[in-house]
Design a protein around this motif. Structure first.
Motif, PDB file in Angstrom:
ATOM      1  N   VAL A  81      -0.350   5.304 -13.859  1.00 35.48           N
ATOM      2  CA  VAL A  81       0.470   6.485 -14.139  1.00 35.48           C
ATOM      3  C   VAL A  81       1.845   6.389 -13.488  1.00 35.48           C
ATOM      4  N   LEU A  82       1.923   5.798 -12.299  1.00 35.81           N
ATOM      5  CA  LEU A  82       3.157   5.832 -11.515  1.00 35.81           C
ATOM      6  C   LEU A  82       3.902   4.512 -11.479  1.00 35.81           C
ATOM      7  N   GLY A  83       3.283   3.434 -11.943  1.00 39.25           N
ATOM      8  CA  GLY A  83       3.916   2.120 -11.829  1.00 39.25           C
ATOM      9  C   GLY A  83       5.265   2.027 -12.501  1.00 39.25           C
ATOM     10  N   HIS A  84       5.444   2.714 -13.631  1.00 37.98           N
ATOM     11  CA  HIS A  84       6.719   2.657 -14.361  1.00 37.98           C
ATOM     12  C   HIS A  84       7.659   3.791 -13.987  1.00 37.98           C
ATOM     13  N   ARG A  85       7.211   4.665 -13.105  1.00 36.08           N
ATOM     14  CA  ARG A  85       8.025   5.829 -12.751  1.00 36.08           C
ATOM     15  C   ARG A  85       8.621   5.726 -11.359  1.00 36.08           C
ATOM     16  N   THR A  86       8.214   4.738 -10.584  1.00 33.39           N
ATOM     17  CA  THR A  86       8.720   4.612  -9.214  1.00 33.39           C
ATOM     18  C   THR A  86       8.732   3.148  -8.830  1.00 33.39           C
ATOM     19  N   ASP A  87       9.316   2.833  -7.691  1.00 40.13           N
ATOM     20  CA  ASP A  87       9.396   1.442  -7.249  1.00 40.13           C
ATOM     21  C   ASP A  87       8.109   1.037  -6.543  1.00 40.13           C
ATOM     22  N   ASN A  88       7.999  -0.259  -6.314  1.00 38.48           N
ATOM     23  CA  ASN A  88       6.760  -0.795  -5.733  1.00 38.48           C
ATOM     24  C   ASN A  88       6.510  -0.277  -4.322  1.00 38.48           C
ATOM     25  N   ALA A  89       7.571  -0.116  -3.540  1.00 31.99           N
ATOM     26  CA  ALA A  89       7.384   0.353  -2.170  1.00 31.99           C
ATOM     27  C   ALA A  89       6.839   1.783  -2.147  1.00 31.99           C
ATOM     28  N   THR A  90       7.360   2.638  -3.021  1.00 31.73           N
ATOM     29  CA  THR A  90       6.869   4.013  -3.080  1.00 31.73           C
ATOM     30  C   THR A  90       5.426   4.053  -3.558  1.00 31.73           C
ATOM     31  N   LEU A  91       5.125   3.250  -4.571  1.00 34.07           N
ATOM     32  CA  LEU A  91       3.747   3.210  -5.070  1.00 34.07           C
ATOM     33  C   LEU A  91       2.793   2.723  -3.986  1.00 34.07           C
ATOM     34  N   ALA A  92       3.212   1.719  -3.229  1.00 26.96           N
ATOM     35  CA  ALA A  92       2.362   1.227  -2.136  1.00 26.96           C
ATOM     36  C   ALA A  92       2.144   2.319  -1.088  1.00 26.96           C
ATOM     37  N   GLY A  93       3.185   3.100  -0.809  1.00 24.78           N
ATOM     38  CA  GLY A  93       3.030   4.196   0.147  1.00 24.78           C
ATOM     39  C   GLY A  93       2.072   5.257  -0.351  1.00 24.78           C
ATOM     40  N   ILE A  94       2.128   5.559  -1.656  1.00 18.63           N
ATOM     41  CA  ILE A  94       1.215   6.551  -2.236  1.00 18.63           C
ATOM     42  C   ILE A  94      -0.218   6.062  -2.156  1.00 18.63           C
ATOM     43  N   LEU A  95      -0.436   4.784  -2.452  1.00 23.84           N
ATOM     44  CA  LEU A  95      -1.795   4.239  -2.410  1.00 23.84           C
ATOM     45  C   LEU A  95      -2.332   4.232  -0.978  1.00 23.84           C
ATOM     46  N   LYS A  96      -1.474   3.937  -0.003  1.00 20.39           N
ATOM     47  CA  LYS A  96      -1.922   3.974   1.393  1.00 20.39           C
ATOM     48  C   LYS A  96      -2.264   5.405   1.803  1.00 20.39           C
ATOM     49  N   TYR A  97      -1.473   6.339   1.319  1.00 18.33           N
ATOM     50  CA  TYR A  97      -1.739   7.754   1.613  1.00 18.33           C
ATOM     51  C   TYR A  97      -3.087   8.179   1.045  1.00 18.33           C
ATOM     52  N   ASP A 131       6.556  14.777  -1.312  1.00 13.25           N
ATOM     53  CA  ASP A 131       6.792  13.899  -0.165  1.00 13.25           C
ATOM     54  C   ASP A 131       7.301  12.519  -0.573  1.00 13.25           C
ATOM     55  N   PHE A 132       6.907  12.045  -1.750  1.00 11.22           N
ATOM     56  CA  PHE A 132       7.350  10.732  -2.198  1.00 11.22           C
ATOM     57  C   PHE A 132       8.499  10.816  -3.206  1.00 11.22           C
ATOM     58  N   ASN A 133       9.040  12.032  -3.378  1.00  6.96           N
ATOM     59  CA  ASN A 133      10.264  12.237  -4.149  1.00  6.96           C
ATOM     60  C   ASN A 133      10.154  11.693  -5.575  1.00  6.96           C
TER      61      ASN A 133
END
Length: 444
Positions: free
Chosen positions: A312-328, A272-274
């Motif tokens: 784990v994900l901070g260097h693999r995706t952008d901040n907006a995507t990481l924020a969406g994952i954390l909210k999820y 879902d977060f590509n």
């Protein structure tokens, strides 16, 4: 040394990541770590100090390749049976912790011909001299300023890609006069870098290598006066106030259970977060297992995934995507059953979470909560005069809710009354009903 280092809000993530990676060593699972941050913030100090906390290893006596007695892998001991290994003996040694410098060559890192044995007058032989990687088997290799090494030593990066690409990794040594030597290696790579200096962040220099790191920590400066004064006091040899742990909590992380529901959540994060790399989800599951072990639990929870997700994900995706994952993940926490129904539409719906009616009319946990709240509220009310208290005890509350001795209405017994008039569409109302001027007293 490690337990005396001062912890603050800028380096807490690095301490956590180091302890997760070190705990993975006991499971023979390399878990690679990269610390990024401003110069002088203590990245290298923490990583080098952690070497004292690494668990010791058992190896075949005198083996420079650190062969495990049960799984010998080096050219000297591979193929020997258990009886032969026992005759050689075994020994306990500190966990290997070696460093690769900026001036290192492929021969010193990977291995080369042993010149001492080659020129031996009595028994000359072409033999392999193991490099840093081979000697660090079952331990840690530390690389400071790894972004500079990626820029100036591309051949060394190719070696690291082979070592970190699979678990265990592999190396292949090719030297003139020697047969090709290929060996598996279980080496955990720790690295540090200053992304604000040349040649820049590792992800910009060598993206393929950056993806090999399971955990990436952004090191920060201390922002608390107490932490800075404790560091200064420590330099003077005085006792500093340190919130250090007594040591790593060790254990096989595979003993931490990851349920089907949580694996479905991990799969949803990837799709879902590509996310680009499957290593991201593999690392996320491993880190969550290690976090559960560190917390003394054998079951991995959503909160474990949320705790390690930035690492784990901070260097693999952008901040907006990481924020969406954390909210999820935050939305899932405490609502696991509802979340699984949402991400698994084909799964039968869960039954309503209701409980049998209890004495007094209270139903489910809401009724019990209200009874406890009412009891505490009534206990805290000041005592009234006898006449006033008796009148309140016999009264009833408005709205049809049952009154109690404390005079507080029970909402579980309240009668809900519909509005007196049905709602009318806005288009059917006169304009003066919802539009007012300065001299009008009407309100929207």
């Amino acid at each position: 040394m490690y337990n005396r280092l001062v912890r603050h809000n800028g380096n807490n993530d690095l301490f956590r990541a180091v302890e997760l990676s070190a705990a993975a060593l006991t499971s023979r699972h390399p878990f690679h770590l990269h610390a990024e941050g401003l110069r002088g913030t203590g990245k290298t100090t923490i990583l080098r100090a952690a070497a004292s906390q690494l668990p010791p290893i058992v190896r075949v006596r005198g083996c420079v390749y650190n062969c495990h007695p049960a799984w010998p892998h080096c050219p000297e001991h591979k193929g020997l049976d258990a009886a032969a290994i026992e005759r050689i003996g075994r020994e306990i040694v500190p966990c290997p912790f070696l460093e690769i410098s900026q001036s290192a060559k492929v021969g010193t890192v990977l291995g080369s011909i042993d010149l001492a044995r080659l020129v031996d007058r009595r028994r000359p032989a072409a033999a392999l001299l193991p490099g840093t990687i081979l000697q660090a088997h079952r331990g840690v290799v530390f690389i400071d300023e790894v972004n500079r090494l990626a820029d100036t030593g591309p051949e060394l990066v190719d070696v690291l890609l082979d070592v970190m690409g699979t678990k265990p990794g592999r190396v292949q040594v090719e030297e003139t006069g020697l047969p090709v030597v290929e060996m598996p290696v279980e080496v955990t790579v720790w690295a540090a870098s200053n992304p604000d200096e040349e040649p820049g962040a590792l992800a910009q220099v060598r993206r393929q290598l950056a993806d090999r790191f399971d955990l990436v920590v952004n090191m920060g400066r201390p922002s608390e006066y107490r932490a800075v004064t404790a560091m200064l006091a420590k330099r003077e040899g005085e006792a500093s106030q340190v919130a250090g742990a007594a040591g790593f909590r060790l254990g096989d992380f595979r003993g931490a259970e990851v349920g089907d529901e949580l694996r479905t959540v991990l799969a949803s994060i990837y799709i879902d977060f590509n996310l680009e790399s499957l290593r991201a989800i593999e690392g996320l599951e491993t880190a969550a297992r290690l976090a559960a072990i560190q917390a003394g639990r054998r079951k991995v929870l959503t909160e474990d995934v949320a705790l390690v997700a930035p690492l784990v994900l901070g260097h693999r995706t952008d901040n907006a995507t990481l924020a969406g994952i954390l909210k999820y993940l935050q939305a899932l926490d405490g609502k696991r059953e509802a979340a699984i129904e949402a991400v698994e539409p084909g799964k039968p719906q869960a039954k309503a979470r209701t409980e049998p009616t209890e004495a007094g009319g209270a139903t489910s946990r809401w009724g019990r909560w209200w009874e406890e709240f009412r009891r505490r509220l009534a206990a805290g009310r000041p005592k009234r005069e006898a006449a006033e208290g008796s009148g309140a005890a016999q009264g009833t509350t408005g709205g049809g809710a049952a009154s109690t001795a404390s005079g507080i209405a029970d909402p579980t017994h309240a009668v809900i009354v519909a509005p007196p008039c049905a709602a009318v569409p806005l288009s059917e109302l006169p304009a003066d009903k919802y539009v007012g001027g300065e001299d009008s007293n009407s309100h929207v």
